[in-house]
Each structure stands twice: as structure tokens, then as C-alpha cells.
Design a protein around this motif. Structure first.
Motif, PDB file in Angstrom:
ATOM      1  N   SER A   1      -0.119   3.686 -11.030  1.00  0.00           N
ATOM      2  CA  SER A   1      -0.444   2.451 -10.311  1.00  0.00           C
ATOM      3  C   SER A   1      -0.296   1.241 -11.222  1.00  0.00           C
ATOM      4  O   SER A   1       0.260   0.222 -10.825  1.00  0.00           O
TER       5      SER A   1
ATOM      6  N   LYS B   1       0.295   4.427  -3.188  1.00  0.00           N
ATOM      7  CA  LYS B   1      -0.349   5.473  -2.396  1.00  0.00           C
ATOM      8  C   LYS B   1      -1.511   6.126  -3.122  1.00  0.00           C
ATOM      9  O   LYS B   1      -2.488   6.522  -2.524  1.00  0.00           O
ATOM     10  N   ASP B   2      -1.389   6.240  -4.459  1.00  0.00           N
ATOM     11  CA  ASP B   2      -2.413   6.950  -5.208  1.00  0.00           C
ATOM     12  C   ASP B   2      -3.619   6.086  -5.526  1.00  0.00           C
ATOM     13  O   ASP B   2      -4.596   6.558  -6.085  1.00  0.00           O
TER      14      ASP B   2
ATOM     15  N   SER C   1       0.830  -1.201   0.000  1.00  0.00           N
ATOM     16  CA  SER C   1       0.000   0.000   0.000  1.00  0.00           C
ATOM     17  C   SER C   1       0.864   1.250   0.000  1.00  0.00           C
ATOM     18  O   SER C   1       0.439   2.307  -0.453  1.00  0.00           O
ATOM     19  N   VAL C   2       2.105   1.113   0.473  1.00  0.00           N
ATOM     20  CA  VAL C   2       3.032   2.242   0.409  1.00  0.00           C
ATOM     21  C   VAL C   2       3.385   2.546  -1.041  1.00  0.00           C
ATOM     22  O   VAL C   2       3.451   3.703  -1.464  1.00  0.00           O
TER      23      VAL C   2
ATOM     24  N   ASN D   1       8.669   6.759 -10.559  1.00  0.00           N
ATOM     25  CA  ASN D   1       8.416   7.990  -9.812  1.00  0.00           C
ATOM     26  C   ASN D   1       8.835   9.217 -10.602  1.00  0.00           C
ATOM     27  O   ASN D   1       8.150  10.234 -10.600  1.00  0.00           O
TER      28      ASN D   1
ATOM     29  N   ASP E   1      -6.846   4.132  -4.606  1.00  0.00           N
ATOM     30  CA  ASP E   1      -7.769   3.999  -3.482  1.00  0.00           C
ATOM     31  C   ASP E   1      -8.812   2.926  -3.745  1.00  0.00           C
ATOM     32  O   ASP E   1      -9.962   3.040  -3.374  1.00  0.00           O
TER      33      ASP E   1
END
Lengths: 223, 169
Positions: free
Chosen positions: A127, A80-81, A76-77, A181, A83
Motif C-alpha cells: 500500500s 485492495k489490501d 480503493s481498487v 504487483n 482497510d
């Protein structure tokens, strides 16, 4: 793509053998190659079957469930984006199965995760890229295929490469994540600019309707 | 580390007894599925292994490795592993064949042998994986995804000889 590779390999083989006069070696190699393939399959079949059997027992004992739960926090780290809880669960399952070397389970969970990502409009963003990266960076704890191949060729310590392999895959994953990133950092701010330019009225709703915005953006791009 | 397979077998069987999982049936189920997998792998492997055999037997592989050798040796990358590095992201069966060939020519416990093994285990068939996942949802893959995955592969290839050297001085 594969067919081009075949063509390239065969063409270079023929060209080089004519060039260097190794034509006998070439025909020998062709006939030996197919036999070698069958021997290779037999060698691998044994260890694949053993591993498949042991892992099926482990699966029924609940190891995949346990590993999936353990992985959801660190994963989940990375996401992060994202949901979307359902996609996260499937991604964790996919990663757990990859870790244990369960190819089929990993692929089926992965495909489901991908369609879930598409459903929520996340299939062309960071993601999705991170998810694909988790699969292409091949984090496998126990490299059974490589080890049995090494054993077949007379290695004294076939499993000696296990830890180096895990470390190298983690480094590869880290590099991929860093690249993701960097690439998606600029992209997200560009998207935000596009969105506010095209939809000045939607600015306030953008914060609580992320999925809706992605869908609008996709529709605009298609139209 | 050599004990890993027997230990895992023992742990799994113990866990199965505790959790009352049928060992024989589960084992045969999993083994059967993987045997079928190996059997299904065979035709493509024959196809690719023949091409790879011709490629290495004709000396083409050696020529390519030697051509790039000055550069790769400076980076500490064994030249025998170069064809594997080129093929790995494209085809899993071809890389398996190349690894098999490589390990029959050099000792699996040599620097090149170990590096090749680590490279094989630490990376995946990038193009196939990306194509598989994106075609399943009928989306065209974002070029950035390719860049990230190739960055991971290249890092894996660069670090494999370094990590091997670290572990096996």
C-alpha cells in the motif's frame, strides 16, 4: 544526493572545457547561468501565481472535495489490501490535489496519509509503495510550468503537449503498478510463511488481526 | 486545447459566483502563496542553473548525448533529452534548468522539444519524493519502492517520444 549531482555537473564541466579548450565559454556560462535562473523564476512566477490564484478559488468552490470523492472508488481498487478508511481519504485527497497541480495541498495531505499508514503498520508494504508511486508518477492534468516555459521559448502551441503528457504519465503509473504487483506478490506469501513458522498458535487469529500481525512482525524484525 | 487556461478561468469564476465565493480575496490568497513559492525556488535554482549552464556550455552535455546517441536513436529517443532523463529523478530544479536550456537550443515545437516537455510533465523528482515521505515517518524506504518508481520513470521516458510521434506526425 543533490550535492553530489552539483559536484558531478561542475566537475564534468570543468574537465570537459579544459579538454576541449572551451574555457571562455565555461566562465561565460557560469555568469549567464545565474542571470538565466532569475529570468526563469520571473517567467514562472507569473504563471504559478495565476494558477495558484485560480486553483484557490476552485478549492473554495469545492472542486478538491468533489474530485476526492470521485477518486475514492478507483483508488480503493488499487488499495485492495488497505482497510484503513482515514488513510484512503487522505490518499484520495493527495491524488486529487496532485491532479489539480496543488503542490502544497498535495504534500500536506500526502504527509498525513503517510503517518496514518505508519500508525496502522502499513508503511512498509504494498500500500505504501502504491501510494508513493501515485506521487512519483506525477499525474497532473494541466502542466502549467512546462507550458509557460514553452511559451517563453516561442512555442506556437504550448499546450499541445497536455494530452501526450497525461497519457505518458498514466502509462508510467501502469508500469509502476505492474512492477509493484510483481514485487509484492512473492513478498506477501513469504511473509505469510514467516508468520506461520514463528507463530503456529496465531494462525487462526491471523485472518482477523491483520494490523496486529504487521505490528508483531515489525517488532520481531526490530528485536 | 490552447483555450484551456481562459476556459478554466471562466469556469472557476462562474462557479465562484454561483457558490458565493469571494473571487478577489481567494485569488490573491492563492497567488500570494505561489509567488512566495517562486521566490523561495529562486536561490536553489540559481545554484543549480549555474552548474547546469556550465555543464551544457562546456560541451559535456553534448559529449554524453553523442556517446549514447547510437543506442538512443535506435530506440527513437532524441539524444538532446538524455541529460534530462538522467537528472529528472534526482532534482526538480536541475531538470527545470536543463529543460530551459534545451528549449533555448532547439525549438519547443520540435520532436526533441516536445519529448522533453512530455518527459518533464509526466515524471516527478523520484528520489526527493521518496525521501520526503519516508523521512517524515522515520522509516527506511523499502528498496522495492525505488524499483517501482524507477520503473515508472523509465517507462515514462521510453514512451514520451513514442506518444509525441503519435500525436504530432
Amino acid at each position: 544526493m543533490l550535492e553530489y549531482l552539483m559536484l558531478l555537473l561542475t566537475a564534468s564541466a570543468v574537465f570537459f572545457s579544459v579538454f576541449t579548450g572551451n574555457i571562455d565559454k565555461l566562465s561565460q556560462a557560469a555568469l549567464n547561468g545565474c542571470g538565466d535562473a532569475v529570468s526563469l523564476c520571473i517567467t514562472l512566477a507569473g504563471s504559478m501565481a495565476l494558477w495558484g490564484g485560480i486553483m484557490r478559488i476552485a478549492e473554495k468552490c469545492g472542486i478538491t472535495r468533489m474530485l476526492t470523492r470521485l477518486l475514492s472508488l478507483p483508488l480503493s481498487v488499487l488499495f485492495k489490501d488497505l482497510d484503513d478508511g482515514k488513510a484512503m481519504k487522505l490518499i484520495s485527497l493527495n491524488t486529487a490535489a496532485n491532479l489539480l497541480g496543488l503542490g502544497n495541498a498535495a504534500t500536506s495531505a500526502g504527509l498525513r496519509a503517510m503517518s496514518e499508514l505508519k500508525r496502522t503498520g502499513n508503511d512498509s508494504g504494498k500500500s505504501a509503495a502504491v501510494f508513493i508511486l501515485l506521487n512519483t508518477a506525477s499525474i497532473q492534468l494541466i502542466p502549467v510550468t512546462v507550458a509557460s516555459l514553452r511559451q517563453a521559448h516561442g512555442s506556437e502551441a504550448p499546450w499541445g503537449i497536455m494530452l501526450p503528457t497525461v497519457i505518458t504519465s498514466l502509462l508510467a503509473l501502469a508500469a509502476g503498478l505492474l512492477t509493484a504487483n510483481i514485487l509484492y506478490m512473492k513478498g506477501e506469501s513469504e511473509n505469510a510463511d514467516d508468520r506461520s513458522r514463528n507463530n503456529p498458535a496465531d494462525d487462526d487469529s491471523s485472518k482477523d488481526q491483520k494490523g496486529g500481525h504487521c505490528r508483531k512482525l515489525l517488532r520481531r524484525r526490530k528485536g | 486545447m490552447q483555450m484551456i487556461v481562459p476556459v478554466i478561468i471562466l469556469l472557476t469564476m462562474t462557479a465562484a459566483k454561483i457558490k458565493k465565493v469571494d473571487i478577489a480575496e481567494s485569488f490573491c490568497e492563492g497567488a500570494r502563496d505561489n509567488l512566495i513559492l517562486a521566490f523561495e525556488l529562486c536561490p536553489m535554482l540559481i545554484f543549480l542553473m549555474t552548474a547546469v549552464s556550465m555543464f551544457t556550455g562546456s560541451g559535456a552535455a553534448d559529449h554524453i548525448s553523442s556517446a549514447a546517441a547510437p543506442l538512443t536513436e535506435r530506440l527513437g529517443f532524441p539524444k538532446e533529452c538524455l541529460p534530462l532523463a538522467l537528472v529528472r529523478p534526482i532534482s526538480g530544479s536541475a531538470s527545470l534548468s536543463l529543460l530551459d536550456k534545451l528549449l533555448s537550443e532547439v525549438s519547443p515545437d520540435s520532436f526533441a522539444g516536445r519529448t522533453a516537455s512530455v518527459m518533464m510533465g509526466a515524471t516527478e523528482t523520484t528520489l526527493y519524493t521518496i525521501t520526503l515521505y519516508y523521512s517524515s515517518v522515520k522509516t527506511r524506504p523499502d528498496p522495492k519502492v525505488f524499483v517501482c518508481s524507477f520503473a515508472a520513470d523509465i517507462t515514462g521516458f521510453i514512451f514520451a517520444p513514442l506518444i509525441v510521434r503519435l500525436f504530432f506526425k
